[in-house]
Design a protein around this motif. Structure first.
Motif, PDB file in Angstrom:
ATOM      1  N   LYS A   1       0.837  -1.195   0.000  1.00  0.00           N
ATOM      2  CA  LYS A   1       0.000   0.000   0.000  1.00  0.00           C
ATOM      3  C   LYS A   1       0.878   1.254   0.000  1.00  0.00           C
ATOM      4  CE  LYS A   1      -3.959  -2.013   2.448  1.00  0.00           C
ATOM      5  NZ  LYS A   1      -4.972  -1.714   1.428  1.00  0.00           N
ATOM      6  N   CYS A   2       0.415   2.281  -0.717  1.00  0.00           N
ATOM      7  CA  CYS A   2       1.169   3.541  -0.775  1.00  0.00           C
ATOM      8  C   CYS A   2       0.654   4.509   0.292  1.00  0.00           C
ATOM      9  CB  CYS A   2       1.040   4.164  -2.172  1.00  0.00           C
ATOM     10  SG  CYS A   2       1.890   3.243  -3.447  1.00  0.00           S
ATOM     11  N   ASN A   3       0.612   4.036   1.530  1.00  0.00           N
ATOM     12  CA  ASN A   3       0.147   4.927   2.606  1.00  0.00           C
ATOM     13  C   ASN A   3       1.130   4.947   3.776  1.00  0.00           C
ATOM     14  OD1 ASN A   3      -0.202   2.399   3.675  1.00  0.00           O
ATOM     15  ND2 ASN A   3      -2.358   2.676   4.260  1.00  0.00           N
ATOM     16  N   ALA A   4       2.405   4.619   3.468  1.00  0.00           N
ATOM     17  CA  ALA A   4       3.463   4.642   4.491  1.00  0.00           C
ATOM     18  C   ALA A   4       3.109   3.795   5.708  1.00  0.00           C
ATOM     19  CB  ALA A   4       3.758   6.087   4.908  1.00  0.00           C
ATOM     20  N   TRP A   5       2.458   2.645   5.487  1.00  0.00           N
ATOM     21  CA  TRP A   5       2.019   1.786   6.605  1.00  0.00           C
ATOM     22  C   TRP A   5       3.223   1.235   7.360  1.00  0.00           C
ATOM     23  CZ3 TRP A   5       2.716  -3.360   7.886  1.00  0.00           C
ATOM     24  CH2 TRP A   5       1.867  -3.855   8.898  1.00  0.00           C
ATOM     25  N   ARG A   6       3.190   1.312   8.676  1.00  0.00           N
ATOM     26  CA  ARG A   6       4.205   0.707   9.535  1.00  0.00           C
ATOM     27  C   ARG A   6       3.486   0.071  10.723  1.00  0.00           C
ATOM     28  NH1 ARG A   6       6.254   1.877   5.596  1.00  0.00           N
ATOM     29  NH2 ARG A   6       8.219   2.957   5.160  1.00  0.00           N
ATOM     30  N   LEU A   7       3.977  -1.089  11.145  1.00  0.00           N
ATOM     31  CA  LEU A   7       3.365  -1.816  12.250  1.00  0.00           C
ATOM     32  C   LEU A   7       3.493  -1.019  13.545  1.00  0.00           C
ATOM     33  CD1 LEU A   7       2.013  -4.449  13.215  1.00  0.00           C
ATOM     34  CD2 LEU A   7       4.315  -5.361  13.633  1.00  0.00           C
ATOM     35  N   ASN A   8       2.352  -0.671  14.142  1.00  0.00           N
ATOM     36  CA  ASN A   8       2.266   0.041  15.425  1.00  0.00           C
ATOM     37  C   ASN A   8       2.912   1.434  15.396  1.00  0.00           C
ATOM     38  OD1 ASN A   8       0.947  -2.147  16.623  1.00  0.00           O
ATOM     39  ND2 ASN A   8       2.916  -3.161  17.084  1.00  0.00           N
ATOM     40  N   LEU A   9       3.073   2.012  14.191  1.00  0.00           N
ATOM     41  CA  LEU A   9       3.655   3.343  14.076  1.00  0.00           C
ATOM     42  C   LEU A   9       2.766   4.228  13.207  1.00  0.00           C
ATOM     43  CD1 LEU A   9       7.410   2.422  13.421  1.00  0.00           C
ATOM     44  CD2 LEU A   9       6.438   3.319  15.546  1.00  0.00           C
ATOM     45  N   ALA A  10       2.950   5.534  13.327  1.00  0.00           N
ATOM     46  CA  ALA A  10       2.222   6.457  12.463  1.00  0.00           C
ATOM     47  C   ALA A  10       2.658   6.256  11.009  1.00  0.00           C
ATOM     48  CB  ALA A  10       2.492   7.893  12.898  1.00  0.00           C
ATOM     49  N   HIS A  11       1.720   6.489  10.115  1.00  0.00           N
ATOM     50  CA  HIS A  11       2.007   6.300   8.688  1.00  0.00           C
ATOM     51  C   HIS A  11       2.720   7.543   8.163  1.00  0.00           C
ATOM     52  CE1 HIS A  11      -1.610   3.293   8.270  1.00  0.00           C
ATOM     53  NE2 HIS A  11      -0.851   3.060   9.336  1.00  0.00           N
ATOM     54  N   LYS A  12       4.031   7.550   8.260  1.00  0.00           N
ATOM     55  CA  LYS A  12       4.814   8.715   7.864  1.00  0.00           C
ATOM     56  C   LYS A  12       5.841   8.345   6.803  1.00  0.00           C
ATOM     57  CE  LYS A  12       4.497  11.286  12.238  1.00  0.00           C
ATOM     58  NZ  LYS A  12       5.279  11.943  13.319  1.00  0.00           N
ATOM     59  N   GLU A  13       6.166   9.339   5.973  1.00  0.00           N
ATOM     60  CA  GLU A  13       7.202   9.146   4.961  1.00  0.00           C
ATOM     61  C   GLU A  13       7.778  10.512   4.577  1.00  0.00           C
ATOM     62  OE1 GLU A  13       5.939   8.204   0.921  1.00  0.00           O
ATOM     63  OE2 GLU A  13       3.848   8.424   1.566  1.00  0.00           O
ATOM     64  N   THR A  14       8.889  10.473   3.836  1.00  0.00           N
ATOM     65  CA  THR A  14       9.520  11.690   3.330  1.00  0.00           C
ATOM     66  C   THR A  14       9.439  11.693   1.805  1.00  0.00           C
ATOM     67  OG1 THR A  14      11.061  11.752   5.192  1.00  0.00           O
ATOM     68  CG2 THR A  14      11.652  13.034   3.245  1.00  0.00           C
ATOM     69  N   LEU A  15       9.000  12.818   1.247  1.00  0.00           N
ATOM     70  CA  LEU A  15       8.902  12.950  -0.203  1.00  0.00           C
ATOM     71  C   LEU A  15       9.808  14.076  -0.683  1.00  0.00           C
ATOM     72  CD1 LEU A  15       5.080  12.590  -0.942  1.00  0.00           C
ATOM     73  CD2 LEU A  15       6.868  10.864  -1.146  1.00  0.00           C
ATOM     74  N   HIS A  16      10.354  13.901  -1.896  1.00  0.00           N
ATOM     75  CA  HIS A  16      11.251  14.886  -2.486  1.00  0.00           C
ATOM     76  C   HIS A  16      10.672  15.361  -3.816  1.00  0.00           C
ATOM     77  CE1 HIS A  16      14.815  13.934   0.133  1.00  0.00           C
ATOM     78  NE2 HIS A  16      14.073  12.857   0.312  1.00  0.00           N
ATOM     79  N   LEU A  17      10.522  16.669  -3.965  1.00  0.00           N
ATOM     80  CA  LEU A  17      10.192  17.282  -5.243  1.00  0.00           C
ATOM     81  C   LEU A  17      11.220  18.371  -5.511  1.00  0.00           C
ATOM     82  CD1 LEU A  17       6.295  17.765  -5.023  1.00  0.00           C
ATOM     83  CD2 LEU A  17       7.541  15.959  -6.233  1.00  0.00           C
ATOM     84  N   GLN A  18      11.253  18.816  -6.765  1.00  0.00           N
ATOM     85  CA  GLN A  18      12.118  19.931  -7.126  1.00  0.00           C
ATOM     86  C   GLN A  18      11.312  20.965  -7.892  1.00  0.00           C
ATOM     87  OE1 GLN A  18      15.433  18.229  -9.282  1.00  0.00           O
ATOM     88  NE2 GLN A  18      16.766  18.384  -7.505  1.00  0.00           N
ATOM     89  N   TYR A  19      11.577  22.244  -7.604  1.00  0.00           N
ATOM     90  CA  TYR A  19      11.003  23.334  -8.392  1.00  0.00           C
ATOM     91  C   TYR A  19      12.173  24.179  -8.882  1.00  0.00           C
ATOM     92  CZ  TYR A  19       8.399  27.429  -9.841  1.00  0.00           C
ATOM     93  OH  TYR A  19       7.868  28.467 -10.580  1.00  0.00           O
ATOM     94  N   GLN A  20      12.340  24.184 -10.221  1.00  0.00           N
ATOM     95  CA  GLN A  20      13.532  24.786 -10.810  1.00  0.00           C
ATOM     96  C   GLN A  20      14.769  24.126 -10.186  1.00  0.00           C
ATOM     97  OE1 GLN A  20      12.801  29.026 -10.384  1.00  0.00           O
ATOM     98  NE2 GLN A  20      11.253  29.004 -11.983  1.00  0.00           N
TER      99      GLN A  20
END
Length: 662
Positions: free
Chosen positions: A489-508
C-alpha cells in the motif's frame, strides 16, 4: 459543387485542417499531402486520403511543385487549395495548375504575379488611385543608388523585399549610418527566402496602425468587401493578435478604405479571396501596403462577425459560382479577437521551440473557437512555421471579447514545449491594448513591460503539487497491485507506528523536502520546514483537475502529471515540479507507472527477454552501449513483460520508455 468533387490541400497544420472541415461539409472529397515527419499529423487523419509528398525541409515536400501535381493526378483531384504560406502566392505554381487542368482555389497566376512583386504592385495601385507611401521602386539596386534614394526619402524608412512578404527581408532604418549594413542584411534574407534580393524603400510611418480589408471578387467581376481587421499588434512585422472591427476609425474613412480595396481587386481582374493591407497614420491618412492573394491566417475574426464561411466562399467562386451575397446583404455583429499561439520562447528572444506535445488541456467554456492543427504526441520540429493554433472569441463588444479571450487562454495549456501563451495573457491585460491605442511598433517599444515575468511560487501550489503526487501514486498502485499486502500500500504503513514518509520534489533548482503523515483515505498532514508549510490537506483527482481542501481553503486547479513532472495551472500561471529521486545504480532500470525507463542515452546491443516472459528481480533485460561501454539493465522487481519498444541496434534517449510491464 459542380466541378470540384475532389480537393487536394497543398498545405499542413491548422489551415489544412480548416479547409478540410469546410470541404467535407460541402460533400467534397479531401486529399492531404504530408512530409514524412507529418505522417501521423492531424490533417492527414481528417482527410479522406493522404499521400507522402516528400521529406524535410519544405523544399523537398510542401514546396515541391512536381510532387504535389503528381499526387493531384494520382488522386484525380479537380482542384488544389494552397492554404496560406508555402505555394499560396506562387504565380508559377498557380500557372502550372492552370496548364495541367486543375482548378487553383485562388486568383489567376497573372493576378498573383502582379501583386507578388511589391514595387510593381505599388505602381498598379497608384494607377488605380489607391494611396501609397512615398518611396523608391527603381531597378538600380546597388548600394550607392539605394543610399541616395534613402537620403531623399528621409529617415526613418523601411526596406522591403520586392518579391517577399511575411516580414522577411524587411528592415526599419532609423539612421543613415546604419543603412549600408542593413541593406546587406535585408538582401541576404530576401535572397534566402524568395530567391531574389531586390529591395524597395518606403517612408516609415511611426505609430501607424495596420488595417486590412477582406475582399471577394467572382468571375463575373462582382466584388464585395467583408469589412476590416485591425492587425496592429505585431512583433518584427509578424502579427500576434488580430481583431474586427477596428476601433477609433470613422465610418467615412472606413468606406474610403473599402472602396480602395475593391478598386485594387478590379485593377488586376482579381478572382477569389484577397486581403488589401493598409497603414493608417496618426493623422488619419491611409496608404496601400500590399495585397495578400490568398486566405489570411486571421480570416476567422471576419467569419465570427459576419457569420460567413470564407473557405466555402473560396470554393464556390473557384467552382464558377457568383458571389454568394451582395454587399447590401453582408453585415456584422459584435466584436471578434484572435490570438496566434506559437511554439516560441518570449523570454529568450522569441526563439522557436521544439518538442513533443505531451498534453493539450482545453478550456471548459464553449465560448471560443480553436483552429488547431496539433494533437497530443505530435513532434514540433524546426522545419516548419511555429504556429500551432489560433484561439478566437466573439462577444457583444471589444471589452467583453478581451475578457473572454483572457479567460479562455487561462484555461488552455499545451505541455511538452514552450509557447507564447503567457505572453498573450499578459498583452490582453495591458491597459494600452485594452484602450485600443496600440500601433505597429507598440510591442517592440514596450516589450520589457509585456514579457511574462517569473511567477512567485506560493505555499498553496507547493502543497497542491505534493497532494497530486500522493493521490496519483495511490491510483497507480491500485491499478498495478492486488493490494492484499499492507507492504504494497502507498500509505506509508508501519506496524504500530504512524504512517509517515519523506517525499522529495524539485522546483527549478530548489529541493522541496516534505514530511508526510497519512491521516486518512485521501488526507495528509504535510510539513516542509524550508517553506514554513504545516498544513492538513485532502482531495481527489478527477481527470486533469485536483479538487482540494484544507483548513483554510478549498478549490479546483488544473494539473498534469507524468513520470517526470507535475505541472500546476492556477489561474493561468504555470508551475513545473520535477521528481527528485535518490541516486541509483545506473545499471538498474527504474520502474514508473508500468514502464521501464532508460537510465541514459545509448544503443541497444542485446535483448534477453520477449513479450510474455515472467522475470524475477535481478534478471537481465537488455544491454545498452553508452560512451563505448556496455551496461546490463536488470529487472528491479518481479513482473510480466508486456511489450518491448525497441530492437537491437536502435538508438534510445535518456528516460525513454523501453519496456512495458504488468
Amino acid at each position: 459543387m459542380n466541378k470540384i468533387k475532389t480537393l487536394l490541400i497543398a498545405n499542413r497544420g491548422e489551415i489544412a485542417c480548416r479547409v478540410i472541415r469546410t470541404a467535407k461539409r460541402l460533400g467534397v472529397k479531401t486529399v492531404a499531402i504530408y512530409a514524412d515527419v507529418d505522417r501521423n499529423a492531424l490533417h492527414c487523419q481528417l482527410a479522406d486520403e493522404a499521400y507522402c509528398v516528400g521529406t524535410v525541409p519544405a523544399e523537398k515536400s510542401y514546396l515541391n511543385m512536381h510532387n504535389i501535381l503528381s499526387i493531384a493526378k494520382q488522386c484525380r483531384a479537380d482542384a488544389i487549395h494552397p492554404g496560406y504560406g508555402f505555394l499560396s502566392e506562387n504565380a508559377s505554381f498557380a500557372a502550372l495548375c492552370e496548364q495541367q487542368g486543375f482548378i487553383f482555389v485562388g486568383p489567376s497566376s497573372n493576378a498573383i504575379a502582379k501583386m507578388a512583386v511589391k514595387d510593381e504592385a505599388k505602381k498598379i495601385m497608384q494607377q488605380a488611385n489607391v494611396p501609397t507611401t512615398p518611396g523608391y521602386m527603381g531597378q538600380d539596386q546597388d548600394v550607392f543608388t539605394l543610399t541616395q534614394a534613402a537620403n531623399q526619402i528621409g529617415f526613418p524608412l523601411i526596406l522591403k523585399a520586392a518579391k517577399g512578404g511575411g516580414g522577411k527581408g524587411m528592415r526599419v532604418v532609423h539612421h543613415a549610418n546604419d543603412l549600408t549594413e542593413i541593406i546587406d542584411s535585408a538582401k541576404r534574407e530576401s535572397m534566402m527566402s524568395f530567391g531574389d534580393d531586390t529591395l524597395f524603400i518606403e517612408k516609415y510611418l511611426q505609430q501607424a496602425r495596420h488595417i486590412e480589408v477582406q475582399i471577394f471578387r467572382d468571375h463575373a467581376g462582382n466584388a464585395v468587401h467583408l469589412f476590416e481587421r485591425d492587425c496592429s499588434l505585431q512583433r518584427r512585422h509578424q502579427k500576434i493578435i488580430e481583431e474586427s472591427p477596428a476601433i477609433g476609425i470613422t465610418d467615412e474613412i472606413k468606406q474610403k478604405l473599402f472602396q480602395a480595396a475593391i478598386n485594387c481587386a478590379h485593377a488586376i481582374n482579381y478572382v477569389g479571396a484577397g486581403t488589401v493591407e493598409f497603414l493608417y497614420s496618426s493623422d488619419h491618412q491611409f496608404y496601400f501596403m500590399e495585397m495578400n492573394t490568398r486566405l489570411q491566417v486571421e480570416h476567422p475574426v471576419t467569419e465570427m462577425i459576419t457569420g460567413l464561411d470564407l473557405v466555402e466562399w473560396q470554393l464556390r467562386i473557384a467552382d464558377g459560382e457568383d458571389l454568394p451575397l451582395s454587399q447590401s446583404k453582408i453585415s456584422t455583429q459584435g466584436h471578434a479577437i484572435e490570438a496566434r499561439i506559437y511554439a516560441e520562447d518570449p523570454i529568450h528572444h522569441f526563439l522557436p521551440a521544439t518538442g513533443t506535445i505531451k498534453k493539450i488541456i482545453l478550456p471548459e467554456t464553449e465560448n471560443y473557437r480553436l483552429d488547431s492543427g496539433i494533437q497530443e504526441q505530435d513532434k514540433v520540429s524546426i522545419y516548419f512555421d511555429p504556429l500551432l493554433a489560433k484561439m478566437i472569441v466573439h462577444a457583444a463588444n471589444r471589452i467583453e471579447a478581451i475578457n473572454t479571450l483572457h479567460q479562455v487562454l487561462d484555461q488552455y495549456h499545451i505541455l511538452g514545449l514552450t509557447t507564447n501563451l503567457p505572453f498573450l495573457r499578459k498583452i490582453l491585460l495591458d491597459t494600452t491594448f485594452q484602450s485600443a491605442k496600440m500601433h505597429t511598433q507598440y510591442v517592440e517599444t514596450h516589450l520589457a513591460r509585456l514579457l511574462p515575468t517569473t511567477t512567485t511560487l506560493t505555499k498553496e501550489s507547493i502543497s497542491q503539487a505534493c497532494l497530486i503526487y500522493l493521490l496519483h501514486r495511490k491510483i497507480q498502485a491500485l491499478t498495478v497491485l492486488e493490494n492484499h499486502s499492507p507492504w504494497d500500500k502507498c500509505n506509508a504503513w508501519r506496524l504500530n507506528l504512524a504512517h509517515k514518509e519523506t517525499l522529495h520534489l524539485q522546483y527549478q533548482d530548489e529541493d522541496l523536502i516534505f514530511q508526510v503523515e497519512h491521516t486518512g483515505e485521501n488526507t495528509f498532514q504535510l510539513s516542509c520546514t524550508d517553506k514554513q508549510i504545516d498544513v492538513h490537506v485532502g482531495g481527489e483527482l478527477l481527470h486533469n483537475k485536483l479538487h482540494f481542501y484544507s483548513s483554510s481553503q478549498q478549490g479546483i486547479v488544473d494539473f498534469y502529471i507524468d513520470e517526470e513532472e507535475i505541472v500546476l495551472f492556477p489561474k493561468g500561471k504555470e508551475f513545473i515540479f520535477t521528481f527528485a529521486t535518490p541516486a541509483t545504480d545506473p545499471e538498474v532500470l527504474q520502474i514508473t507507472n508500468h514502464h521501464l525507463l532508460a537510465p541514459m542515452p545509448g544503443i541497444i546491443t542485446k535483448i534477453w527477454i520477449s513479450p510474455g516472459d515472467n522475470v524475477l528481480a535481478g534478471s537481465k533485460l537488455l544491454a545498452l552501449e553508452a560512451m563505448k561501454m556496455e551496461h546490463t539493465l536488470c529487472a528491479p522487481k518481479d513482473g510480466l513483460i508486456k511489450s518491448i519498444h525497441f530492437q537491437v541496434g536502435d538508438q534510445v534517449e535518456e528516460r525513454c520508455q523501453l519496456i512495458d510491464f504488468e
